[in-house]
Design an enzyme around this catalytic site. Structure first.
Site: not given
Lengths: 260, 518
Positions: B265, B300, B372
């Site tokens: 990330y 995500d 998640k």
């Protein structure tokens, strides 16, 4: 529905003209009950709502109640007194944009953009500059006539200016998403001041964008134009083409002098 | 839980994906094992109990580590220099670190103390470091045994006031309204700070600084809420950015339950150097594994910049890779909250079916993992009434496919940080959907030749193709080519590269050694 602003003051429209119906929701630091209901009513009345109906009253946290209230707003707005600068550009097609750049400018328009200061939310600047674009409208990177540099997140104002100067850019785009304590205004203004101090303010078309930005705010801060939520890359492209290819955007109707 | 409706999932393709992801991670792991970073070394000092800041607010661990890095001595590990200071008569690691930071001269390592002697000298201190983490873990497990968590999907909300004391109030309010997990959003710029601020903080843009003291304050608030409402409330923060390992250690000893922690990330979204990120994520995850914390990965986010239909498979690809990295850091599957999101354009025909397909596919591929599930953000417009419906559809997928952790959508997304009322209404809406559709997933079946099945098959196939590609080019190159989130990064570009150091042959790090034996 009204092609021209109506002459009479406008009230909110519920299901018939002039009823002034509005809905508001809010939280008061009270526990639900008769007193809380009365408090919500009075709170609504002091916002100008006549005959408020407390439609919902629920405990939403210990000691806090959430309300939904409907009522007749007594306020109205005189549209004829409104003078708001708006960015108006001719709706140019992609082909027209490309054509104007190549025929009138004869070179690429160089654009540098960034999220400045502590802002790490690049959604807006990405949508305008990156190839992918937004809502099916491809970003400036996708145009032959634009050379777009997206510096990304958390760029300091001095870095942005330095890069714009190094690239001999035509335009600087600043995106500000984080608005806590109005830091977007401070960051934007600081950039303009820095550009002025370095004597380069007029070397660039400077644009300001973000969810809490409008043209008026951008002008106040010293930018050339501001772009709010829902702006598509083509809007920015069209504006830059008109600005840089020598044609001033037409005066928007709302900013023409009005009879007072 | 009865049998859930399933989508077709080719087990051989899944096995092949895992095998490729393992090779991709092994390639990077060889690099990781040969390097350390200033962030890693600071974490080790903290784990030895070193604490405090100077009058400028510079943490002691930074001053000590930076000094030895500048002197070109960090390749032996800060632990080695700490051991030498102890051998020279300093009474404990704190005093020894002060000597490293502020001592008259940098120790050049002349005479005495072999790496093995250093390790022996540090052994009791390293054991204490482990004990501190283990004690926190045991305390958490005891509390969770006594006060049980609510049913899944766990409802996850964020607070982001900038003031830790206000966060504590908001966290308790959220627990009252039914939240299971409370995350304190971090101040926006913190991921790029190469130090962790000190003490309780009351000012921060976009969120609240992650500091050890703030962790203590918010933990106290959520513990009280757990006891009061008879439901265990989990506490979350961010182990990402240039201090991901230090934050992981702080979370370990302050008994946080979850951490946002992703192998890639920071590289993609914060332009942190990839060498630095790979090294740091490994060590952060070693602490996380020992502490029994659940990680939340950040795939995500890819769909906030890349197209959620065309690039859906990149999320799955990244989940396989994140899983492989996590396994190499000692995490159990039950600690891997792999992330994905409901980010498809809601006006696209059958967008809901595509979301359902991917959510179910991921549930099946990662059955033990506390997946998640992230709400729509990209297509939120400020129309709060529509947003409530949009979020409800998201929750419907969450309950139908039994996601583990559901971050609640906020109707005021794209307008402001959630207000007390926004959070309450979101929790109410979610409670409704979860109750009304509780057994929907057990009652339906997806047509084997239907749209949902076809979409799931397509996403898995494309993820496999991408993994093959990534392996062929190596992950270093793949990231350079924009394989994830359409973002391109280079191996030596980005922030923090100067803080990466090749380990010397006689590198000393007994704490990492113990973590690796866990």
């Amino acid at each position: 529905m009204h092609p021209t602003p109506p002459a009479k003051p406008l009230r909110a429209y519920g299901d018939r003209e002039g009823d002034g119906m509005v809905q508001m929701s809010f939280v008061l630091q009270l526990t639900p009950g008769v007193r809380a209901r009365e408090a919500a009513k009075r709170f609504s009345e002091s916002h100008g709502l006549r005959e408020p109906i407390v439609a919902t009253m629920e405990l939403c946290a210990e000691g806090y109640t959430y309300f939904v209230v409907y009522g007749h707003s007594k306020h109205s707005v005189d549209v004829s007194q409104i003078d708001v600068p708006e960015v108006r550009t001719e709706a140019l097609t992609r082909e027209e944009i490309e054509h104007r750049i190549s025929t009138r400018l004869g070179r690429k328009i160089i654009v540098v953009g960034a999220c400045t200061g502590s802002d790490a939310h690049t959604v807006g600047i990405d949508a305008i500059l990156n190839y992918k674009g937004y809502a099916g409208d491809k970003g400036l990177e996708s145009y032959k006539g634009f050379e777009a540099y997206n510096l990304g997140a958390q760029v300091e104002n001095d870095q942005l200016l330095a890069r714009a100067r190094a690239l001999d850019a035509d335009a600087i785009l600043v995106s500000q998403v984080i608005t806590q304590r109005n830091c977007h205004k401070e960051n934007g203004q600081a950039l303009i001041e820095m550009a002025k101090k370095e004597g380069v303010r007029d070397d660039f078309v400077m644009l300001f964008g973000g969810p809490r930005v409008d043209h008026k705010l951008a002008l106040e801060l010293g930018f050339d134009a501001g772009f709010g939520p829902g702006t598509k890359p083509a809007d920015v492209a069209g504006y830059l083409v008109e600005k840089l290819c020598g044609l001033e955007p037409p005066l928007p109707p709302a900013s023409k002098p009005t009879a007072k | 839980m009865g049998t859930m409706a399933t989508v077709p999932m080719d087990v051989r393709t899944v096995a092949a994906c895992r095998a490729i992801a393992a090779e991709i991670a092994d390639d990077v792991q060889r690099y990781i094992d040969a390097h350390t970073s200033v962030g890693v070394e600071r974490t080790i000092l903290r784990a030895f109990g070193v604490d405090g800041v100077d009058d400028q607010g510079a943490p002691l661990v930074n001053v000590a580590v930076d000094r030895y890095q500048k002197a070109g001595l960090l390749d032996r590990g800060i632990s080695y220099w700490l051991a030498r200071a102890l051998a020279a008569g300093m009474k404990d690691p704190q005093e020894a670190a002060e000597r490293l930071a502020y001592g008259h001269e940098v120790d050049r390592g002349e005479g005495g103390l072999s790496p093995d002697q250093a390790r022996a000298l540090l052994a009791p201190h390293a054991a204490l470091a482990m004990q501190r983490i283990d004690t926190a873990r045991e305390a958490r497990e005891a509390l969770r045994a006594r006060v049980k968590a609510g049913p899944t999907p766990h409802k996850y909300v964020i607070v982001a006031t900038g003031n830790i004391y206000d966060d504590a109030v908001q966290a308790r309010a959220a627990a009252h309204a039914g939240a299971d997990i409370v995350a304190v959003i971090r101040a926006t710029a913190q991921s790029l700070l190469d130090y962790v601020p000190h003490g309780a903080t009351t000012e921060g843009y976009g969120g609240t600084f992650a500091t050890q003291e703030n962790f203590k304050i918010i933990r106290r608030a959520t513990d009280q809420a757990s006891e009061e409402y008879g439901r265990y409330i989990q506490q979350t923060n961010y182990s990402s950015g240039l201090c991901m390992a230090e934050i992981a250690w702080m979370a370990a000893v302050e008994r946080l339950d979850m951490l946002l922690n992703d192998a890639m990330y920071g590289i993609l979204f914060r332009d942190i150097n990839m060498c630095r990120t790979f090294v740091d994520q490994y060590v952060s995850r070693r602490f996380i594994a020992r502490a029994g914390i659940v990680i939340n990965t950040g795939e995500d986010n890819y769909l906030t910049t890349a197209d959620a239909v065309e690039k859906a498979h990149t999320v799955l690809t990244s989940q396989f890779i994140n899983e492989a990295f996590a396994l190499r850091a000692g995490l159990k599957e039950q600690q891997m909250g792999l992330g994905h999101a409901y980010e498809i354009d809601p006006w696209l025909e059958d967008s809901f079916l595509m979301e359902m397909a991917q959510a179910q596919l991921i549930r099946q591929i990662f059955p033990k993992h506390p997946i998640k599930w992230m709400p729509p953000t990209k297509h939120k417009t400020g129309d709060i009434f529509f947003a409530q419906v949009h979020d409800a559809m998201f929750s419907l997928v969450g309950i139908t496919t039994n996601q583990s952790i559901e971050l609640l959508g906020m109707f005021s997304e794209a307008i402001q940080n959630p207000l007390l009322m926004d959070r309450y209404l979101s929790l109410k809406k979610t409670r409704y959907v979860y109750t009304a559709a509780k057994h929907l997933g057990e009652e339906i079946q997806w047509k084997p030749d239907g749209r949902v099945a076809a979409r799931a098959t397509q996403v898995l196939r494309e993820a496999h193709e991408q993994l093959v590609d990534v392996q062929r080019t190596t992950i270093w190159e793949a990231i350079g080519n924009g394989a994830f989130a359409d973002v391109k990064r280079t191996r030596t570009g980005g922030k923090g590269y100067a803080g990466v150091v090749a380990r010397a042959k006689d590198y000393v790090n007994p704490i990492l050694g113990l973590l690796e034996k866990t």
